[in-house]
Design an enzyme around this catalytic site. Sequence first.
Site, short mmCIF file in Angstrom:
data_model
loop_
_atom_site.label_atom_id
_atom_site.label_comp_id
_atom_site.label_asym_id
_atom_site.label_seq_id
_atom_site.Cartn_x
_atom_site.Cartn_y
_atom_site.Cartn_z
N SER A 13 0.87 -1.18 0.00
CA SER A 13 0.00 0.00 0.00
C SER A 13 0.90 1.22 0.00
O SER A 13 1.86 1.29 0.77
CB SER A 13 -0.90 0.00 1.23
OG SER A 13 -1.80 1.08 1.16
N GLU A 14 0.59 2.19 -0.86
CA GLU A 14 1.55 3.27 -1.08
C GLU A 14 1.76 4.15 0.15
O GLU A 14 2.71 4.91 0.20
CB GLU A 14 1.20 4.10 -2.32
CG GLU A 14 -0.20 4.64 -2.38
CD GLU A 14 -1.14 3.72 -3.17
OE1 GLU A 14 -1.09 2.49 -2.95
OE2 GLU A 14 -1.94 4.25 -3.96
N ASN A 15 0.87 4.07 1.14
CA ASN A 15 1.10 4.83 2.37
C ASN A 15 2.05 4.12 3.34
O ASN A 15 2.07 4.44 4.52
CB ASN A 15 -0.22 5.20 3.06
CG ASN A 15 -1.06 3.98 3.41
OD1 ASN A 15 -1.09 3.01 2.66
ND2 ASN A 15 -1.76 4.03 4.53
N SER A 74 8.33 4.10 0.07
CA SER A 74 7.21 3.39 -0.54
C SER A 74 7.16 3.63 -2.04
O SER A 74 6.97 2.69 -2.83
CB SER A 74 5.90 3.86 0.11
OG SER A 74 4.82 3.13 -0.40
#
Lengths: 226, 226, 221, 221
Positions: free
Chosen positions: C51-53, C93
């Site tokens: 997840s990009e966060n 990320s």
Amino acid sequence: MIDKRVGDLAAALEGVGDGATVMVGGFGSVGQPNALIEALIEQGARDLTIVANNAGAGRVGLARLMEAGRVRKIICSFPRSAGSVVFEELFKAGRLELEIVPQGTLAERIRAAGAGIPAFFTATGYGTRLGENKEVREFRGRHYILEESLPADVALVEAWRADRWGNCVYRKSGRNFNAIMATAAALTIVQTQHVAALGEIDPEAVVTPGIFVDRVVHVPYGDPQG
Amino acid sequence: MIDKRVGDLAAALEGVGDGATVMVGGFGSVGQPNALIEALIEQGARDLTIVANNAGAGRVGLARLMEAGRVRKIICSFPRSAGSVVFEELFKAGRLELEIVPQGTLAERIRAAGAGIPAFFTATGYGTRLGENKEVREFRGRHYILEESLPADVALVEAWRADRWGNCVYRKSGRNFNAIMATAAALTIVQTQHVAALGEIDPEAVVTPGIFVDRVVHVPYGDPQG
Amino acid sequence: MMTDHQILNRAQMAARVAQDIPGGWYCNLGIGIPTLIADHIPASREVVLHSENGILGMGPAPEPDQIDPWLINAGKQHVTLHPGGSFFHHADSFAMIRGGHIDLCVLGAFEVAENGDLANWATSAADAAPAVGGAMDLAVGAKRIWVVTEHVTKDGKSKLVERCSYPLTALGAVSRIYTNLAVVDVTPQGFVVREMVPGLTFEALQDRTAARLHLPENRNG
Amino acid sequence: MMTDHQILNRAQMAARVAQDIPGGWYCNLGIGIPTLIADHIPASREVVLHSENGILGMGPAPEPDQIDPWLINAGKQHVTLHPGGSFFHHADSFAMIRGGHIDLCVLGAFEVAENGDLANWATSAADAAPAVGGAMDLAVGAKRIWVVTEHVTKDGKSKLVERCSYPLTALGAVSRIYTNLAVVDVTPQGFVVREMVPGLTFEALQDRTAARLHLPENRNG
């Protein structure tokens, strides 16, 4: 003795000037330095440029700062989200300047500012509206655009634990933009849920070494809401 | 089930080809993937380009690889150090190509390769011999030179603990180039002192997430010597 | 024109994509139908979700009484973490994304063109404030981009097009499209239909598609 | 020409530099005399030492029976870590340096020019394999660069020069020089002598210096 802890939020925000570029950590409701944002509203600085992933939601926090007319410009990747009502109003009324940056480019521009890299090439945005008017160059057969670093005057950061040297760790998805914004501002202000004794944070697990932090204020804020 | 562990060093080095660019982690004697270097000597690949901070010392490890005539070129920041006798011999004899890169630029070029950044500007080297023939540009009144990313075919990494997904942590000053080289190679091979069960490494303290790692070989090598 | 064919619902589309994801892949699943894909990957098949966060090794949504308010995905939903997972900051990320370390990213789309161009972030060139998020980074960075989407919009317009009319997310990014009617590969020759829902004819699919469709060579030859 | 003046030894030079480092600064101390400075900072004054191989909060050398083989500094000597210290990788370490987060770096030098140019990595333009290490990054990145060095070489050549003849490390980097004879500021007007060892005259110092020396304005006026 190095002690970056300050007694209250007013002391934490002292000296933030009109026209400042202010980074605000957090992604979704997690890792938002809410107490510092509220304190910035109290503090009174105007004509701010805000760097954040989102443009606020509801009428609290960042949205309230914007609603109070204190934000001239916002640099973000995702201005429109559920409840971004204040942004919508101000933007439609032409009272808010907007710079949309792809999320990864935003993160890298912030990281670059902290790392002394004034500009870098990335494939993100090439051939799109967000790549218009940017220098294009080919490396190894692929096209890239040039992006400049994004430094700030102030970074507002939420940490899980911090010590008097300013070493910080975050909690789960609360690390997000906080850890990179901490490196990119002339004045980095941390609100921390917990204060650790010096040496209590494992040296192998420090995420933000104290060198990047100027002030630490203890705000046992509790869990993210929503 | 994902299991990146391989049974022995020969399996770890399988497929490294002639002409490969091979990154070698470590700084001083700490974090050197010595068993992998020895295995690379056994393995036989020739005409290698080595990326490392130093150019080897004594007649073991990297120096032995070079002495065996297997290295065409070395890219490093500090070729001459106490005991770099093999380097001196080969370099004087014109049998070794050398590219000297400032240590921070070397680190950033490696990090850039892992991060999909093909090139970046840095002030390091501007106006010096190492900045000659590089593009110069001014940003905010200061001069910078353009540096390109440095990707590799193979990275040899020493970790302190790794699990079957390839998550790694390092030990004290052993993190150095290992953690960034792990991100920059098509094939990242880790020799680890200890194998951890999945979930045993604190998710907040993972330094190299497994996504960067291809093979893990358990080598309880012991402490750095010297 | 009515034809007697199946139309996949959102869950079925997600399940169809999940079928094609092999164990060991690192995947980023976008907001919407892509997010549902995770529920259709069997627990025995280890696929590592990003997840990009700042999360790798994301697990499914928690039971309501097990919610950890500090753990959300890029769609701001509560999630869990598998053993072997890790947390990192936004620059790290997106280094994973931009650096080509993600095997697969599945995204939604407004339009996909036969040259692989993707439009999935802004519905109008006049919209001055569209929300791009991480879409552009994912579209240029992941090793492969698959799109999952209804074949046509609610107004009956084909989402598979010759050239995108909406603002682009990335050039030549998409390699495969999963719709509620078909699985379509994006190839140098254009759209190649790999699979159709039962009861649907190639001609009926072509009727609903605003670009030329091809059959695989081995079926032509 | 003999004059009856003191000449600082290496330890005294290091101690002199240490006097001027205030508590709270983040400092990187180069190899050689700079490394000795740490021993002269009183324990009561918290100065945080950085080592480019990924350490912040470095402590003094350990007792021989306390050596940790996993903890060395950039000069490859065994060191210790203070409570509050941290470890990080090389890219993060040089981000601290290049990004202007280090308050002070103290380096040795072959030559310093009156415009602040520094030459400290290669002793000859003909040397094809000099070892640069982190010197160039430190010289451009730290907020201030001080040099500590003997005033003249073993052959009696001045290290303070009008223009460097050795290959440069960085342009206009140095702001202050501590030698075994004097403390000299590098200013827009050139070298300004702030301090001399007892018994040394300005003229005698000028005699040993291959660039013009100035006295501070308040002493001239």
